[in-house]
Design a protein around this motif. Structure first.
Motif, PDB file in Angstrom:
ATOM      1  N   PHE B  59      40.844 -21.064  46.773  1.00  0.00           N
ATOM      2  CA  PHE B  59      40.890 -21.537  48.164  1.00  0.00           C
ATOM      3  C   PHE B  59      41.568 -22.897  48.245  1.00  0.00           C
ATOM      4  O   PHE B  59      42.405 -23.146  49.117  1.00  0.00           O
ATOM      5  CB  PHE B  59      39.466 -21.616  48.733  1.00  0.00           C
ATOM      6  N   ASP B  60      41.195 -23.790  47.329  1.00  0.00           N
ATOM      7  CA  ASP B  60      41.766 -25.144  47.351  1.00  0.00           C
ATOM      8  C   ASP B  60      43.294 -25.085  47.267  1.00  0.00           C
ATOM      9  O   ASP B  60      43.986 -25.890  47.879  1.00  0.00           O
ATOM     10  CB  ASP B  60      41.227 -25.966  46.176  1.00  0.00           C
ATOM     11  N   TYR B  61      43.766 -24.134  46.496  1.00  0.00           N
ATOM     12  CA  TYR B  61      45.221 -24.051  46.296  1.00  0.00           C
ATOM     13  C   TYR B  61      45.898 -23.475  47.534  1.00  0.00           C
ATOM     14  O   TYR B  61      46.823 -24.063  48.087  1.00  0.00           O
ATOM     15  CB  TYR B  61      45.526 -23.168  45.081  1.00  0.00           C
ATOM     16  N   ILE B  62      45.424 -22.343  47.995  1.00  0.00           N
ATOM     17  CA  ILE B  62      46.172 -21.625  49.041  1.00  0.00           C
ATOM     18  C   ILE B  62      45.956 -22.208  50.424  1.00  0.00           C
ATOM     19  O   ILE B  62      46.673 -21.869  51.354  1.00  0.00           O
ATOM     20  CB  ILE B  62      45.832 -20.113  49.045  1.00  0.00           C
ATOM     21  N   SER B  63      44.974 -23.107  50.556  1.00  0.00           N
ATOM     22  CA  SER B  63      44.686 -23.646  51.886  1.00  0.00           C
ATOM     23  C   SER B  63      45.430 -24.952  52.161  1.00  0.00           C
ATOM     24  O   SER B  63      45.202 -25.589  53.177  1.00  0.00           O
ATOM     25  CB  SER B  63      43.179 -23.865  52.047  1.00  0.00           C
ATOM     26  N   ALA B  64      46.296 -25.335  51.262  1.00  0.00           N
ATOM     27  CA  ALA B  64      47.057 -26.584  51.473  1.00  0.00           C
ATOM     28  C   ALA B  64      48.112 -26.389  52.555  1.00  0.00           C
ATOM     29  O   ALA B  64      48.582 -25.280  52.797  1.00  0.00           O
ATOM     30  CB  ALA B  64      47.720 -26.999  50.161  1.00  0.00           C
ATOM     31  N   VAL B  65      48.458 -27.463  53.210  1.00  0.00           N
ATOM     32  CA  VAL B  65      49.608 -27.426  54.119  1.00  0.00           C
ATOM     33  C   VAL B  65      50.801 -27.930  53.316  1.00  0.00           C
ATOM     34  O   VAL B  65      50.654 -28.800  52.453  1.00  0.00           O
ATOM     35  CB  VAL B  65      49.358 -28.283  55.389  1.00  0.00           C
ATOM     36  N   LEU B  66      51.960 -27.343  53.596  1.00  0.00           N
ATOM     37  CA  LEU B  66      53.117 -27.650  52.741  1.00  0.00           C
ATOM     38  C   LEU B  66      54.210 -28.377  53.511  1.00  0.00           C
ATOM     39  O   LEU B  66      54.439 -28.116  54.697  1.00  0.00           O
ATOM     40  CB  LEU B  66      53.665 -26.360  52.137  1.00  0.00           C
ATOM     41  N   SER B  67      54.865 -29.221  52.809  1.00  0.00           N
ATOM     42  CA  SER B  67      56.028 -29.912  53.369  1.00  0.00           C
ATOM     43  C   SER B  67      57.135 -29.871  52.319  1.00  0.00           C
ATOM     44  O   SER B  67      56.927 -29.398  51.197  1.00  0.00           O
ATOM     45  CB  SER B  67      55.670 -31.350  53.734  1.00  0.00           C
ATOM     46  N   LYS B  68      58.273 -30.375  52.714  1.00  0.00           N
ATOM     47  CA  LYS B  68      59.420 -30.331  51.798  1.00  0.00           C
ATOM     48  C   LYS B  68      59.106 -31.164  50.557  1.00  0.00           C
ATOM     49  O   LYS B  68      58.549 -32.260  50.651  1.00  0.00           O
ATOM     50  CB  LYS B  68      60.649 -30.883  52.516  1.00  0.00           C
ATOM     51  N   GLY B  69      59.475 -30.634  49.428  1.00  0.00           N
ATOM     52  CA  GLY B  69      59.233 -31.330  48.180  1.00  0.00           C
ATOM     53  C   GLY B  69      60.279 -32.402  47.917  1.00  0.00           C
ATOM     54  O   GLY B  69      61.221 -32.593  48.689  1.00  0.00           O
ATOM     55  N   ASP B  70      60.096 -33.074  46.825  1.00  0.00           N
ATOM     56  CA  ASP B  70      61.014 -34.166  46.476  1.00  0.00           C
ATOM     57  C   ASP B  70      62.291 -33.645  45.835  1.00  0.00           C
ATOM     58  O   ASP B  70      63.235 -34.408  45.636  1.00  0.00           O
ATOM     59  CB  ASP B  70      60.315 -35.127  45.507  1.00  0.00           C
ATOM     60  N   PHE B  71      62.306 -32.371  45.501  1.00  0.00           N
ATOM     61  CA  PHE B  71      63.451 -31.829  44.781  1.00  0.00           C
ATOM     62  C   PHE B  71      64.041 -30.636  45.526  1.00  0.00           C
ATOM     63  O   PHE B  71      63.378 -30.039  46.386  1.00  0.00           O
ATOM     64  CB  PHE B  71      63.036 -31.414  43.363  1.00  0.00           C
ATOM     65  N   THR B  72      65.238 -30.301  45.149  1.00  0.00           N
ATOM     66  CA  THR B  72      65.936 -29.203  45.815  1.00  0.00           C
ATOM     67  C   THR B  72      65.090 -27.934  45.800  1.00  0.00           C
ATOM     68  O   THR B  72      64.561 -27.542  44.763  1.00  0.00           O
ATOM     69  CB  THR B  72      67.266 -28.920  45.083  1.00  0.00           C
ATOM     70  N   ASN B  73      64.972 -27.307  46.965  1.00  0.00           N
ATOM     71  CA  ASN B  73      64.255 -26.035  47.097  1.00  0.00           C
ATOM     72  C   ASN B  73      62.798 -26.093  46.651  1.00  0.00           C
ATOM     73  O   ASN B  73      62.235 -25.092  46.211  1.00  0.00           O
ATOM     74  CB  ASN B  73      64.952 -24.915  46.317  1.00  0.00           C
ATOM     75  N   SER B  74      62.219 -27.257  46.728  1.00  0.00           N
ATOM     76  CA  SER B  74      60.813 -27.345  46.323  1.00  0.00           C
ATOM     77  C   SER B  74      59.946 -27.663  47.542  1.00  0.00           C
ATOM     78  O   SER B  74      60.443 -28.020  48.603  1.00  0.00           O
ATOM     79  CB  SER B  74      60.626 -28.440  45.260  1.00  0.00           C
ATOM     80  N   ALA B  75      58.662 -27.476  47.354  1.00  0.00           N
ATOM     81  CA  ALA B  75      57.694 -27.826  48.397  1.00  0.00           C
ATOM     82  C   ALA B  75      56.559 -28.561  47.733  1.00  0.00           C
ATOM     83  O   ALA B  75      56.298 -28.375  46.540  1.00  0.00           O
ATOM     84  CB  ALA B  75      57.169 -26.561  49.077  1.00  0.00           C
ATOM     85  N   LYS B  76      55.908 -29.408  48.510  1.00  0.00           N
ATOM     86  CA  LYS B  76      54.739 -30.070  47.935  1.00  0.00           C
ATOM     87  C   LYS B  76      53.516 -29.798  48.796  1.00  0.00           C
ATOM     88  O   LYS B  76      53.624 -29.643  50.012  1.00  0.00           O
ATOM     89  CB  LYS B  76      54.971 -31.557  47.725  1.00  0.00           C
ATOM     90  N   MET B  77      52.407 -29.736  48.115  1.00  0.00           N
ATOM     91  CA  MET B  77      51.165 -29.323  48.759  1.00  0.00           C
ATOM     92  C   MET B  77      50.322 -30.525  49.141  1.00  0.00           C
ATOM     93  O   MET B  77      50.341 -31.551  48.468  1.00  0.00           O
ATOM     94  CB  MET B  77      50.352 -28.448  47.785  1.00  0.00           C
ATOM     95  N   SER B  78      49.537 -30.336  50.205  1.00  0.00           N
ATOM     96  CA  SER B  78      48.543 -31.341  50.563  1.00  0.00           C
ATOM     97  C   SER B  78      47.297 -31.072  49.729  1.00  0.00           C
ATOM     98  O   SER B  78      47.265 -30.166  48.894  1.00  0.00           O
ATOM     99  CB  SER B  78      48.196 -31.215  52.042  1.00  0.00           C
TER     100      SER B  78
END
Lengths: 486, 492
Positions: B59-78
């Motif tokens: 749950f902790d993993y999949i319930s994060a909100v995501l935004s653009k990551g610091d690298f190409t084609n990446s995303a980072k999680m809250s």
């Protein structure tokens, strides 16, 4: 098909870096590469799937992206409860506006949207029909006066005392002279119901009778002009009954649709769902049907001889070929071959790059094995039984009626959904059929004239997945959009 | 972030993203993004226990909100629960209302209906005589309209009497009003028609009112189910995968539409692999030139660091006997594409909490004077795609794999020297380029083995999942997240 032409042009570069979507591996002639195939072969592959399954499809099938995951296809348990996860897939709404692969919304997206659309509908009586109603009412008033006049000419003036006496004895006819003539004289005396406790003829019975005189055996000869005029009065009222009844019926229909959609229960076609993980079941959901027998579906999805192999080759020298081999199980194999037209699929003759027939040919091979076509859909609303919830007629008519001043269903406010067909970017579609396959689809693109190697063999694993949790890949779907657009 | 780190991250994540996309291209065509290593750690894929209680770590993993990551084609999680938190805030700035024009339309429709009500009264009175106060008092109604509809039609013409009269609602809901009026006199037809027209005119009034109520109701349900999850509205308990304690509070529901047995099958299918290759050579000073999967090279301070449980960290280009001249292969053998979603709100049951349509419609409507869902103030989140600065992303799929097997093949090295310095018996965690975690586990996710090459100058070291990480209790089994599909209200 222009995208493919562009693809081929780009492929002339020695690097073969043909990446319309930026997701293509670099590859050399003769090598296999995995490409975003839908961006290049999507339309050709869609056409091939439709030809392969023509006999089983109720409309055009479109490829569906896998971002909605797989579908749990074992749709009901032994107690006949519908699998919640199957429901969660088939109740998604189809968005036709999101590119070359169909995108589906979250679970329940279609009934949610349908419920909202129902709120926007109402049944409108046009200005012209309102005027007809007013005119008919005015006409009726004149005919009512004439009926009373004819009666009084033949039988004398109706007195207050007569009306009071009639009311005292029969409970009718006290209001006015018209009621005295029709309800008392015609409905009681001329119909021979004044004695023996017989129920009076009602206005409705007289108005709807095919032959009014036959219901009035005791009518004196002088009464004939009266009943003729009364008949005209009734017919005048009936002339607008169609409009009035339609309005009432339509309003009722909308209420039933809203009720059955928003408050499904065991009586109105709602169904209970069972959680495939823990077996629990909760409240009622709107009904969905799956037409396939569960046994047939199970056999098809486990039959390794059910395979659909599609090979599409486009040639740098022009045109292309499609070769489809369909194994339908039990040794039944069909083959379909056809050519792709030169003009549409290959447009590289003008390129300055030297061409040799062969090296730049591109082949897509797609294998869908252990496949089945599942037919599904929302439970249709039945007028007779008032069960079910989906009824397209009011929506289609509201679309057709637009903002015109007509009698019929209309949108009170513009729909928040695009009500066009899938091709026209509609966003109000539901799933009618789904092409499932148990094995992971194998799609491979080979280019540069190398022989297209077959898709890699599927590695079989012991089936450990509980029956109700068995999943299949969803390859494509047939959708239903308003206005019959599919 | 230093340029070399940015470049290294870009190249690694970009190459991995392409490999991930290729691995699932026959079943999935929306863009995948690599996921920057989150504070949640690795993904626990056994998403429920034997009692079907959802794994808290999953749950902790999949319930994060995501935004653009610091690298190409990446995303980072809250952090955990970020998406539901953001959604709750978003709901607070959405309302359902009519445009000014349609509010006027509603008023006009009400006026039309009032006018028609006057017609009912007028036609009744011209046919049957004036309705007096005494008559209304006797009938127990306050207005002439109620006298005609509620008393005359509901009690008298319906034949129901005053004890159980037809109600206004019953008449309004009737499929055929005339059929409910067996005692209606012949002259009542005009009044009946008037009432039918009145009910028809009331339809848009009622429908517009219903719409407002329904829109407000939907928002209320979404807020309630999001902010106060309960067992009756789709909320769920979670189980701590370490202690087995089930949380007393309920959280918002999430679903994974893929059985754990199927995930297990996928992960055991080692024939399906994702491979990534790198080569290194000496650069100036102590730096290395690195080429990721054939891309242009870049310079980096370290290639791979191995941190053992005791705290020691080994730079795999500087351990005794190693060299800077090496090739690296990374192989993820056995992977699984897992679909996931917040529990979708369903209008029939009002169970679930996530419903995208109000957001989509509010985005289209903005703060304009139109009908429907709209924002009363600017959205606190950027609802665009991640590449456009969007920060309201949710996972729809995760591509997970077994921990990669990483083989470093050294050239111009000294195997005997390495053999003396290296122990195969310790486990640790690996960090690429000094900052990209390749998984983390308290006792070390990786173990190592080595093999001499053709002569003493060449040898290879292989890191693979440690026995510790593969022997943990089922609910704590983790997998490497190769990439994820991130949806936003504007699409992927």
């Amino acid at each position: 098909m222009k995208s493919l032409a562009l693809l081929l042009l780009t492929c002339m570069s020695p690097l073969l870096c043909f990446s319309p979507g930026g997701r293509v591996q670099h590859a050399k002639a003769g090598q296999s590469a995995i490409v975003a195939y839908h961006e290049t072969f999507g339309q050709v592959l869609t056409e091939a799937v439709n030809r392969a399954l023509a006999a089983e499809l109720g409309g055009r099938m479109w490829l569906i992206d896998g971002n909605s995951g797989q579908m749990m296809w074992y749709y009901e348990n032994l107690n006949g409860l519908f699998n919640q996860q199957t429901f969660n897939y088939i109740s998604r709404r189809v968005n036709g506006s999101s590119g070359d692969l169909a995108q589906l919304t979250e679970a329940g997206g279609f009934p949610n949207a349908y419920s909202m659309v129902l709120q926007l509908l109402c049944y409108n009586i046009s200005s012209a029909d309102r005027a007809r109603i007013s005119a008919a009412e005015a006409s009726s008033q004149g005919l009512a006066d004439s009926t009373v006049l004819l009666y009084e000419s033949a039988f004398g003036t109706i007195t207050t005392a007569q009306m009071a006496a009639a009311f005292a004895q029969y409970g009718l006819g006290a209001s006015n002279k018209l009621d005295y003539v029709i309800d008392v004289m015609m409905g009681i005396f001329w119909s021979d119901r004044s004695t023996g406790g017989a129920q009076p003829l009602t206005y409705t019975q007289m108005a709807t009778a095919p032959n009014l005189d036959s219901l009035l055996p005791l009518m004196p000869p002088a009464g004939k002009p009266v009943t003729s005029m009364a008949r005209k009065f009734m017919q005048s009222n009936m002339s607008i009954a169609g409009i009035v009844d339609s309005a009432q019926n339509a309003a009722w229909t909308l209420r039933q649709l809203k009720n059955n959609t928003q408050y499904p229960n065991g009586m109105n076609g709602g169904m209970q769902l069972v959680n495939p993980y823990d077996g629990s079941s909760g409240g009622y959901q709107v009904g969905y049907n799956v037409a396939n027998q569960l046994g047939d579906l199970t056999r098809q999805l486990q039959d390794t001889s059910r395979k659909m192999l599609i090979k599409i080759t486009t040639y740098s020298t022009g045109g292309g070929t499609v070769n489809i081999i369909i194994g339908r199980g039990a040794g039944s194999v069909d083959t379909i071959n056809y050519n792709l037209p030169d003009s549409e699929y290959v447009d590289i003759d003008d390129t300055a790059t030297p061409q040799a027939a062969g090296p730049w040919d591109i082949t897509l091979t797609a294998l869908f094995s252990r496949y089945a076509v599942v037919s599904t859909g929302p439970t249709p609303w039945s007028d007779a039984t008032n069960t079910g919830w989906y009824f397209s007629y009011p929506i289609n008519e509201a679309i057709k009626n637009d903002t015109f001043d007509v009698t019929g269903y209309k949108f009170l406010l513009p729909s928040p959904y695009n009500m066009n067909s899938y091709e026209a970017g509609g966003t109000f579609g539901y799933l009618q059929q789904l092409l499932l396959c148990t094995d992971r689809p194998q799609v491979m693109v080979t280019m540069g004239g190398g022989a297209a190697s077959g898709p890699p063999a599927f590695t079989s694993f012991p089936l450990m997945v509980p029956q109700m949790q068995a999943t299949a890949y969803v390859v494509g779907g047939v959708f239903v959009f308003p206005q019959g657009g599919r | 972030m230093a340029n070399y780190l940015q470049e290294g991250g870009d190249q690694f994540y970009s190459a991995l993203q392409q490999k991930a996309q290729a691995a699932v291209s026959s079943i999935f065509n929306s863009p995948l993004r690599t996921i920057q290593y989150p504070s949640q750690g690795d993904f626990m894929w056994n998403w429920s226990n034997a009692n079907q209680v959802f794994n808290q770590s999953t749950f902790d993993y999949i319930s994060a909100v995501l935004s653009k990551g610091d690298f190409t084609n990446s995303a980072k999680m809250s952090s955990s629960g970020g998406f539901a938190n953001a959604y709750s805030q978003l709901l607070n700035v959405i309302v359902y209302s009519l445009s000014s024009a349609n509010q006027q339309k509603l008023i006009q429709a009400q006026n039309n209906a009032s006018t028609q009500a006057m017609t009912i009264i007028s036609d009744y009175q011209t046919t049957y005589g004036p309705i007096t106060d005494a008559m209304m008092q006797t009938a127990g109604v306050a207005t002439k309209q109620d006298y005609v509809i509620s008393y005359i039609m509901g009690s008298v013409w319906s034949g129901k009497g005053t004890s159980q009269p037809l109600t206004y609602t019953q008449m309004a809901n009737a499929r055929n009003l005339a059929a409910l009026m067996p005692n209606m006199p012949a002259s009542g037809n005009q009044v009946l028609t008037d009432v039918t027209v009145y009910l028809n005119l009331m339809q848009p009034v009622n429908a517009l009112s219903d719409m407002l109520q329904n829109g407000a109701w939907i928002l209320r349900q979404l807020k309630t189910n999001t902010q106060y999850p309960s067992s009756s509205n789709g909320g769920m308990q979670t189980v701590n995968p370490v202690t087995g304690v089930v949380s007393p509070q309920l959280n918002v529901g999430y679903g994974i539409n893929y059985s754990q047995a199927a995930i297990s099958n996928d992960l055991q299918n080692k024939n399906r692999t994702i491979n990534l290759g790198m080569t290194t050579s000496s650069a100036s000073g102590s730096s290395l030139n690195v080429h990721v999967d054939g891309q242009a090279g870049f310079s980096v301070g370290s290639l791979l660091k191995f941190s053992v449980a005791g705290g020691a960290t080994y730079d795999m280009s500087q351990v005794s006997g190693t060299s800077t001249d090496c090739s690296v292969s990374m192989t993820w053998a056995g992977y699984s594409m897992i679909p996931m979603a917040p529990l979708a709100w369903q209008q029939a049951t009002s169970v679930g909490w996530y419903y995208g349509d109000p957001i989509t419609q509010a985005m289209a409507n903005g703060q304009q004077d139109v009908d429907g869902f709209k924002f009363i103030s600017a959205s606190p989140y950027n609802l665009g795609k991640l590449d456009n600065g969007g920060n309201f992303g949710q996972f729809t799929n995760l591509l997970i794999a077994n921990y990669p097997t990483i083989t470093i093949t050294y050239r111009n090295a000294n195997f005997s020297s390495f053999q003396q310095a290296w122990s195969e018996h310790v486990s640790g965690n690996l960090t690429l380029f000094g900052f990209i975690s390749l998984g983390s586990f308290s006792q070390g996710a990786y173990g190592s083995s080595y093999q001499q090459g053709a002569d003493n100058s060449t040898f290879s070291v292989t890191f693979s999942a440690s026995p510790q990480v593969t022997s943990v209790p089922q609910l704590q089994q983790t997998a490497y997240v190769v990439a994820g599909a991130v949806n936003t209200p504007s699409g992927y």
